[in-house]
Design an enzyme around this catalytic site. Sequence first.
Site, short mmCIF file in Angstrom:
data_model
loop_
_atom_site.label_atom_id
_atom_site.label_comp_id
_atom_site.label_asym_id
_atom_site.label_seq_id
_atom_site.Cartn_x
_atom_site.Cartn_y
_atom_site.Cartn_z
N ARG A 141 0.84 -1.20 0.00
CA ARG A 141 0.00 0.00 0.00
C ARG A 141 0.87 1.25 0.00
NH1 ARG A 141 -5.09 1.49 -1.39
NH2 ARG A 141 -6.17 2.73 0.18
N THR A 430 -8.97 0.56 -10.51
CA THR A 430 -8.23 -0.54 -9.88
C THR A 430 -8.38 -1.79 -10.72
OG1 THR A 430 -8.62 0.47 -7.73
CG2 THR A 430 -8.17 -1.87 -7.69
N THR A 448 -3.83 -0.94 -7.63
CA THR A 448 -4.59 0.30 -7.85
C THR A 448 -3.69 1.52 -8.02
OG1 THR A 448 -6.38 1.64 -6.91
CG2 THR A 448 -4.77 0.81 -5.36
N GLU A 450 -5.75 4.18 -7.39
CA GLU A 450 -6.93 4.81 -6.81
C GLU A 450 -7.94 5.18 -7.89
OE1 GLU A 450 -9.68 5.30 -4.84
OE2 GLU A 450 -9.41 7.42 -5.24
N ASP A 470 -7.59 8.50 -0.14
CA ASP A 470 -8.28 7.43 0.59
C ASP A 470 -8.22 7.66 2.11
OD1 ASP A 470 -9.23 6.07 -1.55
OD2 ASP A 470 -8.02 4.27 -1.29
N SER A 494 -7.90 1.04 2.92
CA SER A 494 -8.35 0.55 1.62
C SER A 494 -9.58 -0.33 1.78
CB SER A 494 -7.23 -0.29 1.00
OG SER A 494 -7.68 -0.95 -0.16
N SER A 495 -10.25 -0.53 0.67
CA SER A 495 -11.36 -1.50 0.62
C SER A 495 -10.98 -2.73 -0.17
CB SER A 495 -12.57 -0.88 -0.09
OG SER A 495 -12.90 0.32 0.50
N GLY A 515 -13.50 -1.46 -7.54
CA GLY A 515 -14.84 -0.90 -7.31
C GLY A 515 -14.93 0.00 -6.10
N GLY A 516 -13.79 0.58 -5.68
CA GLY A 516 -13.82 1.50 -4.53
C GLY A 516 -14.36 0.78 -3.31
N1 GLU Z 1 -8.34 3.12 -3.71
C1 GLU Z 1 -9.33 2.14 -3.42
C2 GLU Z 1 -8.93 1.28 -2.26
O1 GLU Z 1 -7.80 1.09 -2.03
C3 GLU Z 1 -9.60 1.25 -4.57
C4 GLU Z 1 -10.22 1.99 -5.67
C5 GLU Z 1 -10.95 1.12 -6.61
O2 GLU Z 1 -11.22 0.00 -6.39
O3 GLU Z 1 -11.27 1.54 -7.66
O4 GLU Z 1 -9.75 0.76 -1.59
#
Ligand code: GLU
Length: 609
Positions: A141, A430, A448, A450, A470, A494-495, A515-516
């Site tokens: 990360r 991502t 990613t 981001e 983030d 992060s997700s 997918g954020g």
């Molecule tokens: N930056 C996001 C994260 O680390 C991921 C973004 C995405 O999935 O498009 O959770």
Amino acid sequence: MISAIISFIKLSWLEKIKRGSDMNFLTRSYAKSLPTALLVTGMLWGGGSVLAQEAVQPEATHAVVKKQSVKAQKFMVATANPIATQVGYEVLERGGTAADAAVSVQLVLNLVEPQSSGIGGGAFMVYWDAKTKSLTTFDGREKAPMAATPDYWLGADGVPVKWFDAVVGGRSVGVPGTLKLIETVQQRYGNQDWAALVEPARALAEGGFQISHRMASAIAKAQGEEKLDIFDATRAYFFDKNGQPLQEGTLLRNPEFAAALSQIQKEGSKAFYEGPIAEDIVAAVKTDINGGILSLEDLKAYDVVERKPVCAPYRGYEVCGMGPPSSGALTVGQMLSLLSHFDLPALGQGAESTHLYLEAAKLAYADRELYMADSDFVKMPEGLLDQNYLAERAKLIDPAKAMSKADAGNPPWKEAQLRAPDSQLERPGTSHFSIVDAQGNVVSMTTTIETGFGSRVMTNGFLLNNELTDFSRAPEEDGKPIANRVEGGKRPRSSMAPTIVLKDGAPVLAIGSPGGSRIINYVAGALVNILDFGMDPQVAISQPHIVNRNGATDVEENTKAVAMISALQTKGQEIKVRDLNSGLQAILIRPGELIGAADPRREGSVLGD
Ligand code: GLU
């Protein structure tokens, strides 16, 4: 024709690309001529009883391609782009490990899907080592510069800057981790020569590749308000001399990236974290708008961290993934643990089980917002996956009536609650890939920069991330610090949820998605489809999405899921219909059989042998 195809497949991937083959021909030639090495473009929705009959509406930029599962016996790779998949396939075919293939795949993705990932970004990898029969995770990360402080995202008026105003420019750039991550893992688990693994991307950068439909659409969409054309180097790469976005099929060369990769071939990641490329990164982040403070020392000090996987039990499986700084595995694990108190297999797909899923999501996202961040900096409750705690939480789920918004719970924790919730949401940019090699090693990696095209800042032919957005832009609320606030050297929450599922101590599934913050829902939903409803992986990931992040429920537009809306509204769910653009890549591992799937919402593909 047949002999033309056979002679075509004997060419190396680079020669094929140089001969201007379009990707469909490339993929079909494999599908037709190598029965065990199938690729899934231009095919049908997967076979299976619970089948999405309608095409799922993708993001506006990419036409849905119907796909079916791919089967193989020895090894398999599933990525978001057919060229990257093919390069990974060739590494595996010559006996390389999943760790080796990950290097070539990631570097080629940097080139052919630059909007989504690359060495200017960060990543997480979950790795199954067949030799020691053990699972581990690697944290690549991005990190905040050491000089960053909690007021990093406050404007002169003391108010947090708007999200998009923070995205564009060097200030959002965190210290990239992806290159060091793939190098670390390859050194530990690879058997191939590093320079040879970097070569496909270097040669492709030098010789050029055809811009895909998705990349071309992403460029066109990012012009203007999305500001892809405001920085010189970035504009020069993605637009023509008249300022027009480059079109699908254009042969794009990237000599600067080729030169950087050639340095990386010789010196490894040191060529990136120290010396001229590092100096270029530090200079590039000093943009006129939103200038950054990342330093040479920050780059030199970057470290990949090996962490224990976070696992949750679910119906006889262990669902394992990435712990903090990702909220992925903890939140997926909470959702599944809550759902384990309901008989989803008996209920089957439909409004009843979907309602339960949405309620579990609300409860899990509530804990995520309050507690989860980089645990190297923030004390987190130990009991977020405590099964007694989650059994109590599950009692809050009413099968007949929706909660409007869930409150965070009180998981077992030694310290008093200090934190305020963070509602930071990420926008998708991502990629995920899953790899199984012939020795049985497994990679599940989500990578990613981001948002799409990251910070828009480019140097040496690669884009730099905007991962620092983030973090929570507000450092505190009502005097209480927010767990995910900026701190020097910290990694933003992060997700991303790269996942490997174990059964009886052995891997049975690798899966993940972009997918954020919806990633958690996409992954948990696919797991329910596979583990509870017994769907084939392609059928599972092609199902329309219905997701919740502790608020309104999002229903994927133009899908059969829309038919469920009134039943969900009757239970009190607030509904929003929208595009939901996942990018799931999954490999199911059975004795003697691998079954792979790529998300029909993107242009991914699977190859195996
Ligand atoms: N930056 C996001 C994260 O680390 C991921 C973004 C995405 O999935 O498009 O959770």
